[in-house]
Design an enzyme around this catalytic site. Structure first.
Site, short mmCIF file in Angstrom:
data_model
loop_
_atom_site.label_atom_id
_atom_site.label_comp_id
_atom_site.label_asym_id
_atom_site.label_seq_id
_atom_site.Cartn_x
_atom_site.Cartn_y
_atom_site.Cartn_z
N CYS A 110 -0.71 -0.65 -9.09
CA CYS A 110 -0.29 0.26 -8.91
C CYS A 110 0.23 -0.72 -10.43
O CYS A 110 0.53 -1.82 -10.53
CB CYS A 110 0.47 -0.07 -7.73
SG CYS A 110 2.60 1.14 -8.01
N HIS A 153 -0.76 8.20 -2.62
CA HIS A 153 0.16 6.76 -3.53
C HIS A 153 1.05 7.05 -3.69
O HIS A 153 2.38 7.03 -4.37
CB HIS A 153 -0.60 6.17 -4.25
CG HIS A 153 -0.93 4.92 -5.17
ND1 HIS A 153 -0.86 3.73 -4.88
CD2 HIS A 153 0.32 4.90 -5.86
CE1 HIS A 153 -0.53 2.81 -5.90
NE2 HIS A 153 0.98 3.41 -6.37
N GLU A 154 1.30 8.28 -5.01
CA GLU A 154 2.36 8.44 -5.91
C GLU A 154 3.35 9.25 -5.49
O GLU A 154 4.55 9.00 -5.42
CB GLU A 154 2.04 9.91 -6.81
CG GLU A 154 1.32 9.22 -7.97
CD GLU A 154 1.28 7.58 -8.75
OE1 GLU A 154 2.17 7.84 -8.41
OE2 GLU A 154 0.27 7.32 -9.00
N HIS A 157 5.39 6.88 -3.51
CA HIS A 157 6.37 6.04 -4.79
C HIS A 157 8.14 7.05 -4.29
O HIS A 157 9.13 6.87 -4.11
CB HIS A 157 6.22 6.05 -6.20
CG HIS A 157 5.29 5.14 -6.24
ND1 HIS A 157 5.53 3.62 -6.46
CD2 HIS A 157 3.59 5.17 -6.77
CE1 HIS A 157 4.84 3.30 -6.47
NE2 HIS A 157 3.72 3.88 -7.14
NI NI Z 1 2.48 3.09 -7.55
#
Ligand code: NI
Length: 182
Positions: A110, A153-154, A157
């Site tokens: 990341c 993953h995004e 966030h």
């Molecule tokens: Ni990330």
């Protein structure tokens, strides 16, 4: 001239917020940041530029990493050498996903985490994501494998989740019988 984005480090509490839905039209600043993110993510995956500008390779970025609590993600996926697919999703939502789970065998990275974190992050092998493009048109993508991991993953966030939150501290690694490693 190329100027690097200011990406927040994992210690920054803004990465732990639940971001708000973006509203249309997006601001001029949002559009500029999206364009810069696409450029930086692309450069970071091309060795010549990654070296020149000292960029860590990354395929995705979410607005909270820029200190903005807006639900916008950018993914630049290298589909073959030097060929990139770009995805910008505003207010993305995973609308369906496979039961089958996968994990990146090498672990995940990341741009906000400036250290190696070992361990497998379980992810759905396939996801369908709906959202809006930068003009507010509805868009949809079916993502699999590496791209599916990137979307999960995004989107994490946007909900204040970092990839290592999903690594089981008691059992950080899986074998091939437990999860498909890619
Ligand atoms: Ni990330």
């Amino acid at each position: 001239m190329f100027e690097k984005l200011n990406i927040l480090d994992e210690k920054d509490k803004r990465l732990r917020q639940i971001s708000k839905d973006a509203t249309f039209p997006l601001s001029k600043n949002d559009i500029i940041l999206i364009e810069k993110a696409i450029q930086e993510l692309t450069y970071s995956q091309i060795e010549k530029y990654a070296t020149k500008y000292n960029l860590r390779p990354g395929m995705g970025l979410a607005f909270p990493q820029l200190g903005l609590d807006k639900r916008i993600i950018i993914i630049v996926h290298e589909v073959e050498e030097g060929v990139f697919d770009e995805y910008v999703f505003v207010n993305p939502k995973i609308v369906s996903y496979s039961e089958e789970m996968i994990a990146a065998d090498a672990g995940e990275g990341c741009l906000s985490v400036n250290r190696d974190v070992e361990g497998h992050v379980p992810r759905h092998a396939r996801v369908t994501v709906e959202g809006y493009d930068i003009d507010g048109n509805k868009i949809k993508v079916r993502a699999r494998e590496e791209l599916s991991i990137a979307f999960q993953h995004e989107i994490d966030h946007l909900n204040g989740i970092l990839f290592y939150d999903r690594i089981n501290p008691k059992k950080p690694f899986f074998n091939e019988n437990e999860i498909r490693l890619i």
